[in-house]
Design a protein around this motif. Structure first.
Motif, PDB file in Angstrom:
ATOM      1  N   ASP A  36     -51.710  10.122   4.284  1.00  0.00           N
ATOM      2  CA  ASP A  36     -52.942   9.416   3.934  1.00  0.00           C
ATOM      3  C   ASP A  36     -52.640   7.930   3.789  1.00  0.00           C
ATOM      4  O   ASP A  36     -52.474   7.414   2.685  1.00  0.00           O
ATOM      5  N   TYR A  37     -52.537   7.249   4.927  1.00  0.00           N
ATOM      6  CA  TYR A  37     -52.250   5.818   4.924  1.00  0.00           C
ATOM      7  C   TYR A  37     -52.707   5.243   6.261  1.00  0.00           C
ATOM      8  O   TYR A  37     -52.108   5.511   7.302  1.00  0.00           O
ATOM      9  N   ASP A  38     -53.787   4.469   6.242  1.00  0.00           N
ATOM     10  CA  ASP A  38     -54.337   3.944   7.489  1.00  0.00           C
ATOM     11  C   ASP A  38     -54.341   2.424   7.532  1.00  0.00           C
ATOM     12  O   ASP A  38     -55.063   1.811   8.303  1.00  0.00           O
ATOM     13  N   SER A  39     -53.475   1.811   6.714  1.00  0.00           N
ATOM     14  CA  SER A  39     -53.398   0.353   6.663  1.00  0.00           C
ATOM     15  C   SER A  39     -52.533  -0.166   7.810  1.00  0.00           C
ATOM     16  O   SER A  39     -52.244   0.547   8.772  1.00  0.00           O
ATOM     17  N   ASN A  40     -52.088  -1.413   7.690  1.00  0.00           N
ATOM     18  CA  ASN A  40     -51.262  -2.021   8.730  1.00  0.00           C
ATOM     19  C   ASN A  40     -49.957  -1.259   8.914  1.00  0.00           C
ATOM     20  O   ASN A  40     -49.447  -0.640   7.981  1.00  0.00           O
ATOM     21  N   ASN A  41     -49.404  -1.311  10.119  1.00  0.00           N
ATOM     22  CA  ASN A  41     -48.155  -0.607  10.406  1.00  0.00           C
ATOM     23  C   ASN A  41     -46.997  -1.188   9.601  1.00  0.00           C
ATOM     24  O   ASN A  41     -46.862  -2.409   9.468  1.00  0.00           O
ATOM     25  N   LEU A  42     -46.164  -0.305   9.063  1.00  0.00           N
ATOM     26  CA  LEU A  42     -44.915  -0.688   8.420  1.00  0.00           C
ATOM     27  C   LEU A  42     -43.772  -0.174   9.277  1.00  0.00           C
ATOM     28  O   LEU A  42     -43.836   0.936   9.803  1.00  0.00           O
ATOM     29  N   SER A  43     -42.725  -0.945   9.412  1.00  0.00           N
ATOM     30  CA  SER A  43     -41.561  -0.487  10.163  1.00  0.00           C
ATOM     31  C   SER A  43     -40.303  -1.023   9.514  1.00  0.00           C
ATOM     32  O   SER A  43     -40.278  -2.128   8.963  1.00  0.00           O
ATOM     33  N   ALA A  44     -39.242  -0.219   9.553  1.00  0.00           N
ATOM     34  CA  ALA A  44     -37.970  -0.600   8.941  1.00  0.00           C
ATOM     35  C   ALA A  44     -36.870   0.279   9.508  1.00  0.00           C
ATOM     36  O   ALA A  44     -37.138   1.334  10.094  1.00  0.00           O
ATOM     37  N   ILE A  45     -35.625  -0.167   9.347  1.00  0.00           N
ATOM     38  CA  ILE A  45     -34.468   0.652   9.685  1.00  0.00           C
ATOM     39  C   ILE A  45     -33.681   0.894   8.406  1.00  0.00           C
ATOM     40  O   ILE A  45     -33.170  -0.036   7.780  1.00  0.00           O
ATOM     41  N   ILE A  46     -33.611   2.169   8.001  1.00  0.00           N
ATOM     42  CA  ILE A  46     -32.947   2.551   6.762  1.00  0.00           C
ATOM     43  C   ILE A  46     -31.489   2.881   7.051  1.00  0.00           C
ATOM     44  O   ILE A  46     -31.207   3.701   7.933  1.00  0.00           O
ATOM     45  N   PRO A  47     -30.530   2.283   6.337  1.00  0.00           N
ATOM     46  CA  PRO A  47     -29.117   2.642   6.541  1.00  0.00           C
ATOM     47  C   PRO A  47     -28.891   4.133   6.323  1.00  0.00           C
ATOM     48  O   PRO A  47     -29.554   4.767   5.500  1.00  0.00           O
ATOM     49  N   THR A  48     -27.949   4.701   7.058  1.00  0.00           N
ATOM     50  CA  THR A  48     -27.669   6.129   6.956  1.00  0.00           C
ATOM     51  C   THR A  48     -27.278   6.516   5.532  1.00  0.00           C
ATOM     52  O   THR A  48     -27.704   7.551   5.008  1.00  0.00           O
ATOM     53  N   GLY A  49     -26.461   5.685   4.899  1.00  0.00           N
ATOM     54  CA  GLY A  49     -26.045   5.981   3.527  1.00  0.00           C
ATOM     55  C   GLY A  49     -27.227   6.026   2.575  1.00  0.00           C
ATOM     56  O   GLY A  49     -27.296   6.879   1.680  1.00  0.00           O
ATOM     57  N   THR A  50     -28.181   5.118   2.759  1.00  0.00           N
ATOM     58  CA  THR A  50     -29.379   5.112   1.936  1.00  0.00           C
ATOM     59  C   THR A  50     -30.168   6.402   2.121  1.00  0.00           C
ATOM     60  O   THR A  50     -30.633   7.013   1.150  1.00  0.00           O
ATOM     61  N   ALA A  51     -30.310   6.835   3.374  1.00  0.00           N
ATOM     62  CA  ALA A  51     -31.051   8.070   3.655  1.00  0.00           C
ATOM     63  C   ALA A  51     -30.365   9.274   3.003  1.00  0.00           C
ATOM     64  O   ALA A  51     -31.025  10.133   2.415  1.00  0.00           O
ATOM     65  N   ASN A  52     -29.041   9.343   3.109  1.00  0.00           N
ATOM     66  CA  ASN A  52     -28.309  10.459   2.485  1.00  0.00           C
ATOM     67  C   ASN A  52     -28.443  10.438   0.965  1.00  0.00           C
ATOM     68  O   ASN A  52     -28.622  11.485   0.328  1.00  0.00           O
ATOM     69  N   ASN A  53     -28.370   9.248   0.375  1.00  0.00           N
ATOM     70  CA  ASN A  53     -28.524   9.145  -1.071  1.00  0.00           C
ATOM     71  C   ASN A  53     -29.931   9.533  -1.511  1.00  0.00           C
ATOM     72  O   ASN A  53     -30.115  10.194  -2.539  1.00  0.00           O
ATOM     73  N   PHE A  54     -30.919   9.133  -0.718  1.00  0.00           N
ATOM     74  CA  PHE A  54     -32.292   9.443  -1.073  1.00  0.00           C
ATOM     75  C   PHE A  54     -32.550  10.944  -1.030  1.00  0.00           C
ATOM     76  O   PHE A  54     -33.314  11.481  -1.843  1.00  0.00           O
ATOM     77  N   LEU A  55     -31.902  11.647  -0.088  1.00  0.00           N
ATOM     78  CA  LEU A  55     -32.066  13.097  -0.014  1.00  0.00           C
ATOM     79  C   LEU A  55     -31.650  13.781  -1.311  1.00  0.00           C
ATOM     80  O   LEU A  55     -32.198  14.819  -1.690  1.00  0.00           O
ATOM     81  N   ARG A  56     -30.657  13.204  -2.002  1.00  0.00           N
ATOM     82  CA  ARG A  56     -30.205  13.777  -3.268  1.00  0.00           C
ATOM     83  C   ARG A  56     -31.315  13.767  -4.322  1.00  0.00           C
ATOM     84  O   ARG A  56     -31.348  14.605  -5.221  1.00  0.00           O
TER      85      ARG A  56
END
Length: 364
Positions: free
Chosen positions: A184-204
């Protein structure tokens, strides 16, 4: 600074945050818990690895405000060892903390809060999303992130949000994974590149959580988890991810349905004689059959047929069995769709919103 706090919630918080601290570092703050105490804002604990920050609120009876960095392992060991339900922590002017239980008293040298790296203030476009959705998207794409330092633009996960959809993609140059979900988000496009380590930490942090607020601001991303009780902030990679429209073929000559478990099992057997990612197996499509042949001179051969519904012309393509199997491993569906053209064209493995583009190889 002085607080009174229950042992179990404190130990649980410190245990959950410890993974982000560093034991071997020339920067003492990176091996510390920053404890911030304020009668107006409450108490929280902060950790950082130099790239990401994790902030967790804790319930405490605040007697005096303060902000000090405690050696992480020592503080956790001390609080675990105290044999009482209630703990008091007090820091005096000479940077010595007194940590007390009913009968035990510890003294611990601490650091000024100013020695801890400043925590970024992130504000900007935000949206809410179910934590399980983010977790599934990351888990289904992170395996194909590039681990080669010579290609930093591919060393993270691409996230694009807009028009009520979130897309996460990764590639190492030989394969591409992309998955998406409606939000549920129809505003302007957001884009980013998340570091792999950040993604793994976030999964925790996502296990069992249903509400996440995501905020992107220039080179930073912030995840408010568990209704603001946990905040995770990380730097983003300062690159532009390749345009996926130039990578995913617009059409395929052939599309066939294959049982995922049966194909995965076959590929795992092929890996026994072709165990390296640089090795390929020969995949031959013929009437109602897929034959997989693998051979390594120093090991031996493997040959097996899989019954499929295929009525096209005979075709032989070479793929890495490991890359192929890794894509099938992240799919839950019973059936997958294999889309392909000729022997030099990429194959697309598709299941629901998940798409995986796999480049063919020369026979090795």
């Amino acid at each position: 600074m002085k607080i009174n706090i229950k042992k179990q919630p404190l130990v649980s918080t410190l245990s959950a945050l410890q993974f982000l601290t560093k034991n071997q570092t020339t920067v003492p703050a990176l091996s510390c818990f920053l404890v911030r105490v304020d009668k107006n804002n409450g108490a929280d604990v902060v950790v950082t690895d130099g790239n990401s920050f994790l902030v967790e609120k804790v319930e405490a009876d605040i007697v005096n405000d303060g902000c000090f960095a405690f050696p992480a392992k020592k503080l956790l060991d001390i609080t675990r060892s105290i044999d009482s339900d209630d703990i008091s922590i007090e820091v005096n002017d000479d940077l010595k903390a007194t940590i007390k239980g009913d009968k035990s008293t510890f003294s611990l040298i601490v650091y000024k809060g100013e020695e801890f790296p400043p925590i970024p203030n992130v504000s900007g476009e935000s949206f809410n999303i179910d934590g399980s959705i983010v977790s599934n998207l990351i888990k289904s794409t992170i395996f194909s992130v590039c681990t080669d330092n010579s290609r930093p633009v591919l060393s993270g996960l691409s996230i694009k949000v807009g028009l009520n959809k979130i897309n996460i993609a990764s590639s190492d140059g030989r394969r591409l994974s992309i998955n998406s979900a409606d939000i549920d988000y129809d505003s302007n496009n957001l884009s980013a590149i998340i570091p792999t380590g950040t993604a793994n930490n976030f999964l925790r942090l996502l296990e069992g959580l249903d509400n996440v607020q995501l905020t992107v601001q220039e080179n930073l991303i912030k995840f408010d988890v568990n209704y603001g009780n946990t905040v995770f902030i990380s730097n983003l990679l300062d690159f532009i991810f390749p345009n996926l429209d130039n990578v995913i073929p617009k059409s395929f000559d052939t599309k066939i349905e294959v049982n995922r478990a049966a194909l995965l099992s076959l590929l795992k057997r092929a890996e026994i004689v072709a165990p390296e990612k640089a090795q390929s197996v020969k995949m031959t499509w013929k009437k109602n059959s897929l034959n997989i042949f693998a051979s390594t001179p120093a090991v031996g051969d493997f040959n097996e047929d899989l019954d499929i519904e295929y009525n096209g012309m005979p075709l032989t393509i070479y793929f890495s069995p490991i890359y192929f199997a890794e894509a099938l491993n992240v799919i839950d569906a019973k059936e997958v769709t294999l889309c392909f053209g000729d022997e030099s064209s990429p194959m697309m493995i598709e299941a629901g919103s998940f798409k995986h583009i796999l480049m063919p190889m020369r026979y090795t």
